[in-house]
Design an enzyme around this catalytic site. Sequence first.
Site, PDB file in Angstrom:
ATOM      1  CB  SER A 119      -0.855   0.046   1.267  1.00  0.00           C
ATOM      2  OG  SER A 119      -1.580  -1.129   1.421  1.00  0.00           O
ATOM      3  CG  HIS A 140      -2.505  -0.685  -3.936  1.00  0.00           C
ATOM      4  ND1 HIS A 140      -3.058   0.527  -3.654  1.00  0.00           N
ATOM      5  CD2 HIS A 140      -2.524  -1.373  -2.754  1.00  0.00           C
ATOM      6  CE1 HIS A 140      -3.390   0.581  -2.378  1.00  0.00           C
ATOM      7  NE2 HIS A 140      -3.082  -0.558  -1.816  1.00  0.00           N
ATOM      8  CD  GLU A 152      -3.658   3.372  -6.205  1.00  0.00           C
ATOM      9  OE1 GLU A 152      -3.891   4.571  -6.132  1.00  0.00           O
ATOM     10  OE2 GLU A 152      -3.099   2.744  -5.279  1.00  0.00           O
ATOM     11  CG  ASN A 190      -3.752   3.767   0.595  1.00  0.00           C
ATOM     12  OD1 ASN A 190      -4.936   3.779   0.927  1.00  0.00           O
ATOM     13  ND2 ASN A 190      -3.057   2.662   0.506  1.00  0.00           N
TER      14      ASN A 190
HETATM   15  N1  LIG Z   1      -5.771  -4.653   4.334  1.00  0.00           N
HETATM   16  C1  LIG Z   1      -6.059  -3.945   3.261  1.00  0.00           C
HETATM   17  O1  LIG Z   1      -7.198  -3.460   3.091  1.00  0.00           O
HETATM   18  C2  LIG Z   1      -5.031  -3.736   2.178  1.00  0.00           C
HETATM   19  C3  LIG Z   1      -5.398  -3.101   0.973  1.00  0.00           C
HETATM   20  C4  LIG Z   1      -4.455  -2.987  -0.052  1.00  0.00           C
HETATM   21  C5  LIG Z   1      -3.161  -3.462   0.136  1.00  0.00           C
HETATM   22  N2  LIG Z   1      -2.825  -4.054   1.334  1.00  0.00           N
HETATM   23  C6  LIG Z   1      -1.463  -4.568   1.469  1.00  0.00           C
HETATM   24  O2  LIG Z   1      -1.494  -5.974   1.317  1.00  0.00           O
HETATM   25  C7  LIG Z   1      -0.451  -6.574   2.110  1.00  0.00           C
HETATM   26  C8  LIG Z   1      -1.042  -7.613   3.043  1.00  0.00           C
HETATM   27  O3  LIG Z   1      -1.998  -6.992   3.885  1.00  0.00           O
HETATM   28  P1  LIG Z   1      -3.123  -7.855   4.648  1.00  0.00           P
HETATM   29  O4  LIG Z   1      -4.144  -6.893   5.132  1.00  0.00           O
HETATM   30  O5  LIG Z   1      -3.532  -9.018   3.812  1.00  0.00           O
HETATM   31  O6  LIG Z   1      -2.273  -8.388   5.900  1.00  0.00           O
HETATM   32  P2  LIG Z   1      -2.554  -9.666   6.834  1.00  0.00           P
HETATM   33  O7  LIG Z   1      -1.912  -9.362   8.117  1.00  0.00           O
HETATM   34  O8  LIG Z   1      -4.000 -10.040   6.813  1.00  0.00           O
HETATM   35  O9  LIG Z   1      -1.769 -10.862   6.088  1.00  0.00           O
HETATM   36  C9  LIG Z   1      -0.379 -10.938   5.973  1.00  0.00           C
HETATM   37  C10 LIG Z   1      -0.008 -12.392   5.718  1.00  0.00           C
HETATM   38  O10 LIG Z   1       1.382 -12.478   5.445  1.00  0.00           O
HETATM   39  C11 LIG Z   1       1.856 -13.692   6.008  1.00  0.00           C
HETATM   40  N3  LIG Z   1       3.303 -13.608   6.139  1.00  0.00           N
HETATM   41  C12 LIG Z   1       4.028 -12.829   6.983  1.00  0.00           C
HETATM   42  N4  LIG Z   1       5.344 -13.061   6.788  1.00  0.00           N
HETATM   43  C13 LIG Z   1       5.438 -13.968   5.796  1.00  0.00           C
HETATM   44  C14 LIG Z   1       6.525 -14.600   5.144  1.00  0.00           C
HETATM   45  N5  LIG Z   1       7.786 -14.314   5.481  1.00  0.00           N
HETATM   46  N6  LIG Z   1       6.244 -15.503   4.165  1.00  0.00           N
HETATM   47  C15 LIG Z   1       4.968 -15.786   3.824  1.00  0.00           C
HETATM   48  N7  LIG Z   1       3.899 -15.222   4.401  1.00  0.00           N
HETATM   49  C16 LIG Z   1       4.141 -14.328   5.387  1.00  0.00           C
HETATM   50  C17 LIG Z   1       1.108 -13.811   7.337  1.00  0.00           C
HETATM   51  O11 LIG Z   1       1.129 -15.144   7.826  1.00  0.00           O
HETATM   52  C18 LIG Z   1      -0.286 -13.339   6.905  1.00  0.00           C
HETATM   53  O12 LIG Z   1      -1.061 -14.424   6.462  1.00  0.00           O
HETATM   54  C19 LIG Z   1       0.254  -5.411   2.833  1.00  0.00           C
HETATM   55  O13 LIG Z   1       1.366  -5.033   2.066  1.00  0.00           O
HETATM   56  C20 LIG Z   1      -0.815  -4.327   2.830  1.00  0.00           C
HETATM   57  O14 LIG Z   1      -0.278  -3.031   2.899  1.00  0.00           O
HETATM   58  C21 LIG Z   1      -3.723  -4.214   2.357  1.00  0.00           C
END
Ligand SMILES: NC(=O)c1ccc[n+]([C@@H]2O[C@H](COP(=O)([O-])OP(=O)(O)OC[C@H]3O[C@@H](n4cnc5c(N)ncnc54)[C@H](O)[C@@H]3O)[C@@H](O)[C@H]2O)c1
Length: 298
Positions: A119, A140, A152, A190
């Site tokens: 993000s 994104h 994006e 964002n």
């Molecule tokens: N939450 C949102 O609405 C949103 C929207 C757009 C983008 N994002 C981006 O997406 C990404 C993930 O966000 P999320 O909300 O899904 O987070 P989340 O915390 O729900 O999930 C993260 C996952 O990554 C896994 N993980 C951590 N370290 C790891 C590794 N070394 N190898 C493999 N897996 C690993 C964890 O076990 C977990 O399942 C981030 O970069 C976030 O900024 C989030």
Amino acid sequence: MNVKKVFVVGAGFMGSGIVENVAAKGLEAVAYDISQQQLERSRKGIVRSLEKQVKKGKISEGDKTEILSRIRYVTDITECSKADVVIEAVAENKDIKVSIMKEIEKHAKEEAIIASNTSSISITSLGSVFKDPERFVGMHFFSPVPRIPLMEIVRGYQTGQRAIDIASELGEYLGKTCILAQDEAGFIVNRMLIPMLNEACILVERKIGTIEEIDMGMKKGLNHPMGPLELMDMIGIDVELAVMEVLHEEIGDPKYRPAVSLRRMVDSGFLGRKTNVGFYVYNEDGTKYPNPKLLELR
Ligand SMILES: NC(=O)c1ccc[n+]([C@@H]2O[C@H](COP(=O)([O-])OP(=O)(O)OC[C@H]3O[C@@H](n4cnc5c(N)ncnc54)[C@H](O)[C@@H]3O)[C@@H](O)[C@H]2O)c1
């Protein structure tokens, strides 16, 4: 479209949504995570989401079975070697993402493109770890991924046109309108959204309105489908804090400085829907009420 198989790294909230979206559009999807428990949670969440769509008559029971049959869950990253596109969606932490990128590059086939769903972290800086940074691009997605029709596409300084073309083609195939953003913190959406969410936290801290009134203000007054506090609970308070920290560090403008209450909420485990407590407390039956601990503030 030449993309047939997509490998998603990280089966959290976003990774699960991407996997569901990919499989629902008829492509093969592989969900990878270091945590077996998280993979199981992801699988259950996708089944629940598809069951809801069957109940609403949007897909048939047969469609559900077919979609599920196109998804595999793995804990071995070498399996990314057969994918045409690898999408990273692990925690918003640069060190974790960099170590994952290095692993992906070791195993992904040469012609595969590699994308990050970050993000806020610079695509140029993440891309700099690759021998061939031209193959790396930002994809994104927005949450909940299967339903939000925007992507994006982020061009790092070294991203090649081929990676942008393949990412855009895949995004459109997944039902998204793709907008191209340059590599500045927060990209397009964002950059505008984060100060608004941060301000909503400050309104809670200062008791300018109640949690429900602040959400109601944006829903009724500006026709937003969700209030800012409901949205933060869905995104994840930890994710919001991490994104704000990157924006504040990179842009420097105080309007991006995370509200103090966000840090306190993360320290308290009030991470939003993922822990069932954030600005609201979530009951099993789907109802919610404002978090009494936040109401006690001041
Ligand atoms: N939450 C949102 O609405 C949103 C929207 C757009 C983008 N994002 C981006 O997406 C990404 C993930 O966000 P999320 O909300 O899904 O987070 P989340 O915390 O729900 O999930 C993260 C996952 O990554 C896994 N993980 C951590 N370290 C790891 C590794 N070394 N190898 C493999 N897996 C690993 C964890 O076990 C977990 O399942 C981030 O970069 C976030 O900024 C989030």
